[in-house]
Design a protein around this motif. Structure first.
Motif, mmCIF file in Angstrom:
data_model
loop_
_atom_site.group_PDB
_atom_site.id
_atom_site.type_symbol
_atom_site.label_atom_id
_atom_site.label_comp_id
_atom_site.label_asym_id
_atom_site.label_seq_id
_atom_site.Cartn_x
_atom_site.Cartn_y
_atom_site.Cartn_z
ATOM 1 N N VAL A 114 0.824 -1.152 -0.132
ATOM 2 C CA VAL A 114 -0.003 -0.001 -0.080
ATOM 3 C C VAL A 114 0.920 1.169 -0.126
ATOM 4 C CG1 VAL A 114 -1.700 1.399 1.305
ATOM 5 C CG2 VAL A 114 -1.650 -1.225 1.280
ATOM 6 N N ASP A 115 0.495 2.073 -0.819
ATOM 7 C CA ASP A 115 1.362 3.467 -1.194
ATOM 8 C C ASP A 115 0.882 4.236 0.135
ATOM 9 O OD1 ASP A 115 2.677 2.541 -3.316
ATOM 10 O OD2 ASP A 115 1.228 3.407 -4.775
ATOM 11 N N ASP A 116 1.653 5.260 0.639
ATOM 12 C CA ASP A 116 1.384 6.268 1.749
ATOM 13 C C ASP A 116 0.727 7.463 0.873
ATOM 14 O OD1 ASP A 116 1.034 7.323 4.134
ATOM 15 O OD2 ASP A 116 3.051 8.010 4.078
ATOM 16 N N VAL A 117 -0.612 7.317 0.908
ATOM 17 C CA VAL A 117 -1.006 8.466 0.080
ATOM 18 C C VAL A 117 -1.605 9.642 1.076
ATOM 19 C CG1 VAL A 117 -3.049 9.201 -1.435
ATOM 20 C CG2 VAL A 117 -1.905 6.783 -1.723
ATOM 21 N N GLN A 118 -1.007 10.713 0.862
ATOM 22 C CA GLN A 118 -1.413 11.977 1.693
ATOM 23 C C GLN A 118 -2.895 12.730 1.045
ATOM 24 O OE1 GLN A 118 -0.126 12.595 4.702
ATOM 25 N NE2 GLN A 118 1.198 10.781 4.270
ATOM 26 N N VAL A 119 -3.871 12.646 1.619
ATOM 27 C CA VAL A 119 -5.079 13.266 1.190
ATOM 28 C C VAL A 119 -5.441 14.640 1.803
ATOM 29 C CG1 VAL A 119 -7.796 12.806 0.716
ATOM 30 C CG2 VAL A 119 -6.181 10.724 0.698
ATOM 31 N N ARG A 120 -5.621 15.602 0.971
ATOM 32 C CA ARG A 120 -5.681 16.823 1.288
ATOM 33 C C ARG A 120 -7.178 17.098 2.045
ATOM 34 N NH1 ARG A 120 -3.934 19.309 -4.053
ATOM 35 N NH2 ARG A 120 -1.687 18.760 -4.020
ATOM 36 N N ASP A 121 -7.517 18.177 2.669
ATOM 37 C CA ASP A 121 -8.781 18.326 3.300
ATOM 38 C C ASP A 121 -9.847 18.366 2.300
ATOM 39 O OD1 ASP A 121 -7.617 18.648 5.909
ATOM 40 O OD2 ASP A 121 -7.413 20.906 5.656
ATOM 41 N N ASN A 122 -9.409 18.748 1.063
ATOM 42 C CA ASN A 122 -10.600 18.883 -0.295
ATOM 43 C C ASN A 122 -10.648 17.434 -0.796
ATOM 44 O OD1 ASN A 122 -8.281 18.868 -1.466
ATOM 45 N ND2 ASN A 122 -8.731 20.980 -2.581
ATOM 46 N N LEU A 123 -10.115 16.508 -0.268
ATOM 47 C CA LEU A 123 -10.166 15.130 -0.587
ATOM 48 C C LEU A 123 -9.490 15.001 -2.185
ATOM 49 C CD1 LEU A 123 -13.705 14.126 0.336
ATOM 50 C CD2 LEU A 123 -11.513 13.682 1.551
ATOM 51 N N THR A 124 -8.266 15.814 -2.524
ATOM 52 C CA THR A 124 -7.412 15.487 -3.611
ATOM 53 C C THR A 124 -6.199 14.997 -3.202
ATOM 54 O OG1 THR A 124 -6.757 17.857 -3.372
ATOM 55 C CG2 THR A 124 -8.581 17.320 -4.714
ATOM 56 N N VAL A 125 -5.270 14.420 -3.974
ATOM 57 C CA VAL A 125 -4.176 13.852 -3.649
ATOM 58 C C VAL A 125 -3.207 14.915 -4.841
ATOM 59 C CG1 VAL A 125 -4.794 11.767 -3.091
ATOM 60 C CG2 VAL A 125 -4.368 11.995 -5.111
ATOM 61 N N GLU A 126 -1.985 14.618 -4.209
ATOM 62 C CA GLU A 126 -1.096 15.592 -4.815
ATOM 63 C C GLU A 126 -0.353 14.461 -6.088
ATOM 64 O OE1 GLU A 126 3.103 18.377 -4.557
ATOM 65 O OE2 GLU A 126 1.600 18.125 -2.868
ATOM 66 N N THR A 127 -0.428 15.191 -7.243
ATOM 67 C CA THR A 127 0.066 14.595 -8.466
ATOM 68 C C THR A 127 1.246 15.517 -9.103
ATOM 69 O OG1 THR A 127 -1.365 15.560 -9.768
ATOM 70 C CG2 THR A 127 -1.894 13.137 -9.065
ATOM 71 N N SER A 128 2.146 14.828 -9.709
ATOM 72 C CA SER A 128 3.168 15.703 -10.462
ATOM 73 C C SER A 128 3.428 15.315 -11.744
ATOM 74 C CB SER A 128 4.603 15.758 -9.558
ATOM 75 O OG SER A 128 4.969 14.331 -9.488
ATOM 76 N N TRP A 152 1.238 12.330 -16.038
ATOM 77 C CA TRP A 152 1.222 12.474 -14.545
ATOM 78 C C TRP A 152 1.849 11.270 -13.898
ATOM 79 C CZ3 TRP A 152 0.280 17.572 -13.011
ATOM 80 C CH2 TRP A 152 -0.123 18.318 -13.829
ATOM 81 N N GLY A 153 2.018 11.738 -12.710
ATOM 82 C CA GLY A 153 2.703 10.583 -11.765
ATOM 83 C C GLY A 153 2.012 10.674 -10.384
ATOM 84 N N GLY A 154 2.514 9.727 -9.599
ATOM 85 C CA GLY A 154 1.705 9.887 -8.272
ATOM 86 C C GLY A 154 0.944 8.845 -7.818
ATOM 87 N N PRO A 155 0.054 8.918 -6.867
ATOM 88 C CA PRO A 155 -0.935 7.939 -6.539
ATOM 89 C C PRO A 155 -1.837 7.514 -7.597
ATOM 90 C CG PRO A 155 -0.994 9.421 -4.919
ATOM 91 C CD PRO A 155 -0.187 10.033 -5.988
#
Length: 177
Positions: A114-128, A152-155
């Motif tokens: 399982v990836d450690d995914v940080q979810v923001r308060d507005n329920l979005t995740v950071e992608t780059s 794009w990369g990320g979760p």
């Protein structure tokens, strides 16, 4: 004229024998005997078909029993088990019929990291953005708009979108070096 005939323009057929009204039908011991024989023949053929289907099923059937402990929390009756479900399946009922279960053979490839995914308060995740795959000039009302196709990369990796080249150069200048 009968009311049914007046409404539908044809003679009424009774639901019992489907004879036209007014027709004479001889119902005697012969017809009762013929009907009884046909019913017995149909019942026998149904018994034979059911027996054949049961034998097909029994050939493939394996008697399964599970022990409490590994994933099985408890046995409920002769053919039902309460199993341990992961939190992601908490909305499912945890009791299953034995026919729905299979023996599990442990395999290290079944373990999912399982990836450690940080979810923001507005329920979005950071992608780059990983790379720019293509460029395109679009004509819109006499203006040229430069677009770039960004991978794009990320979760949620694997997404590819078309973005404005000017915004991407401003936010991610390293992609254009």
């Amino acid at each position: 004229m009968a009311p049914f005939e007046a409404l539908y323009g044809r003679r009424c057929r009774t639901p019992l024998c489907w004879y036209e009204s007014g027709e004479s039908a001889v119902v005697g011991p012969e017809i009762v005997q013929q009907t009884t024989e046909k019913i017995k023949m149909i019942q026998e053929k149904m018994r034979i078909a059911q027996s054949r289907q049961k034998s097909y099923h029994d050939k493939r059937r394996k008697s399964l029993e599970f022990q409490e402990g590994d994933h099985i929390l408890e046995r409920i009756g002769e053919v039902a088990y309460r199993i341990a479900l992961p939190p992601s399946l908490a909305n499912l009922h945890e009791v299953f019929h034995v026919s729905q279960l299979r023996r599990y053979i442990p395999d290290p490839s079944h373990v999912v990291q399982v990836d450690d995914v940080q979810v923001r308060d507005n329920l979005t995740v950071e992608t780059s953005p990983m790379r720019i795959e293509d460029r395109e000039l679009k004509q819109l009302r006499g203006k040229e708009i430069a677009l770039v196709k960004v991978a794009w990369g990320g979760p949620a990796g694997g997404n590819v979108t078309w973005e404005l080249e000017s915004q991407m150069k401003e936010s991610y200048p390293e992609l254009f070096a």
